[in-house]
Design an enzyme around this catalytic site. Structure first.
Site, PDB file in Angstrom:
ATOM      1  N   SER A   1       0.851  -1.196   0.000  1.00  0.00           N
ATOM      2  CA  SER A   1       0.000   0.000   0.000  1.00  0.00           C
ATOM      3  C   SER A   1       0.884   1.242   0.000  1.00  0.00           C
ATOM      4  O   SER A   1       2.046   1.194   0.410  1.00  0.00           O
ATOM      5  CB  SER A   1      -0.859  -0.026   1.261  1.00  0.00           C
ATOM      6  OG  SER A   1      -1.318   1.263   1.573  1.00  0.00           O
TER       7      SER A   1
ATOM      8  N   TYR B   1      -2.477  -0.039  10.055  1.00  0.00           N
ATOM      9  CA  TYR B   1      -2.399  -0.545   8.678  1.00  0.00           C
ATOM     10  C   TYR B   1      -1.071  -0.122   8.039  1.00  0.00           C
ATOM     11  O   TYR B   1      -0.418  -0.916   7.358  1.00  0.00           O
ATOM     12  CB  TYR B   1      -3.595   0.013   7.906  1.00  0.00           C
ATOM     13  CG  TYR B   1      -3.710  -0.408   6.469  1.00  0.00           C
ATOM     14  CD1 TYR B   1      -4.096  -1.708   6.122  1.00  0.00           C
ATOM     15  CD2 TYR B   1      -3.464   0.493   5.441  1.00  0.00           C
ATOM     16  CE1 TYR B   1      -4.218  -2.077   4.794  1.00  0.00           C
ATOM     17  CE2 TYR B   1      -3.600   0.132   4.111  1.00  0.00           C
ATOM     18  CZ  TYR B   1      -3.978  -1.149   3.791  1.00  0.00           C
ATOM     19  OH  TYR B   1      -4.101  -1.517   2.473  1.00  0.00           O
TER      20      TYR B   1
END
Ligand SMILES: NC(=O)c1ccc[n+]([C@@H]2O[C@H](COP(=O)([O-])OP(=O)(O)OC[C@H]3O[C@@H](n4cnc5c(N)ncnc54)[C@H](OP(=O)(O)O)[C@@H]3O)[C@@H](O)[C@H]2O)c1
Length: 276
Positions: free
Chosen positions: A156, A169
């Site tokens: 990501s 995250y």
């Protein structure tokens, strides 16, 4: 140079791919592309019916199968590996696509960093990091025996520089980047230089995982954060799942035969832009 061979690089006929997260918004488009390019694709899914229903809508010369399993349950994964090897002969590629965030692991006006529950922290770390490492342990063991294989992790933007609010995250995905490099070196040196490990780092895609952060649930308009993302993306838009496919096919195919240990941003220029 053999131009005939070169033009066949993205023909996946006879090659087999296992994907986790294949029922997700990004994963299902990857499955569709791979089946269309001739690959035999096994979707590892927690819900067999959901996966089977998705696969029934796809067409292509590749075969498909569903293997039931959770990326955090080693026994499920071992059984899945056996079933896929029995059906497809061998496992050429693994895509570690399962992942995601959790609202309770993200700071917000009514949830400070100090109060993020341990359960939410563990959920996000486990799903993104262990959910990449454990399937790699199981499926790479077969690749080590075969002496070849390709692993593609899904990272990501928040792995390179953490995004505000999504602390857990971001930390978990940065672990995925680090693990991608570690595993690439380890497998090439200890087992075979023909086993490659890379990652793709999607930029901002309007999917379930972050819809609650970037669009107003009532109006559907971008939130202040959503607008800021677009302003920081030189291409001026959110990504579409199809934007990932060229990089996906490149990293899984012999077109990237000398590429291992990298994380490729597919982000409309977000990671290149300083904001000024
Ligand atoms: N969307 C974005 O903008 C974006 C950006 C950067 C990176 N990513 C990453 O890209 C990947 C796919 O994202 P997405 O937006 O397509 O997510 P999604 O639509 O929420 O799909 C998540 C997938 O993970 C599977 N999954 C979750 N927990 C699992 C478990 N314990 N065992 C097995 N499978 C599990 C889900 O299966 P079920 O069908 O059973 O729920 C689903 O297939 C993730 O790694 C995500 O972090 C997404």
């Amino acid at each position: 140079m053999d131009l005939v061979e070169l033009s066949k690089l993205y023909d996946f006929s006879g090659r087999s791919v296992v994907i986790t997260g294949g029922t997700g918004v990004l994963g299902r488009v990857m499955v569709e592309a791979l089946v269309g390019c001739g690959a035999n694709v096994a979707v590892l899914a927690r819900n067999r019916d959901k996966a089977a229903s998705l696969l029934s809508q796809m067409s292509g010369s590749g075969r498909t199968m569903v293997v039931e399993g959770d990326v955090l349950k080693r026994d499920d994964l071992k059984q899945a590996a056996q079933d896929v090897a029995a059906e497809f002969g061998q496992i050429d590629c693994l895509i570690n696509g399962a992942g995601g965030n959790h609202p309770q692991a993200t700071t917000k006006p009514d949830l400070s960093f100090f109060d993020i529950p341990e359960e939410a922290l563990r959920h996000v770390f486990d799903l993104n990091l262990l959910g990449t490492i454990i399937p790699s342990q199981v499926f790479c063991e077969l690749m080590a025996e075969q002496g070849e294989g390709v692993i593609l992790n899904v990272s990501s933007m928040s792995a390179f520089r953490p995004l505000t609010r999504v602390m857990t995250y971001s930390a978990a995905k940065s672990g995925v980047n680090n693990f991608t490099q570690w595993l690439a070196v380890h497998l090439a040196q200890e087992y075979s230089p023909r086993i490659r490990v890379n990652a793709i780092a999607p930029g901002f895609f309007l999917t379930e995982q972050d819809r609650f952060l970037v669009t107003d649930q009532k109006t559907g308009q971008p939130t202040e954060r959503g607008q800021s993302i677009i302003n920081h993306t030189p291409m001026g838009r959110f990504g579409e799942p199809e934007d990932l496919l060229g990089t996906l096919l490149w990293l899984l195919s012999p077109a990237s035969a000398f590429v291992t240990g990298i994380v490729v941003p597919v982000d409309g220029g977000f990671s290149a832009f300083s904001g000024v």
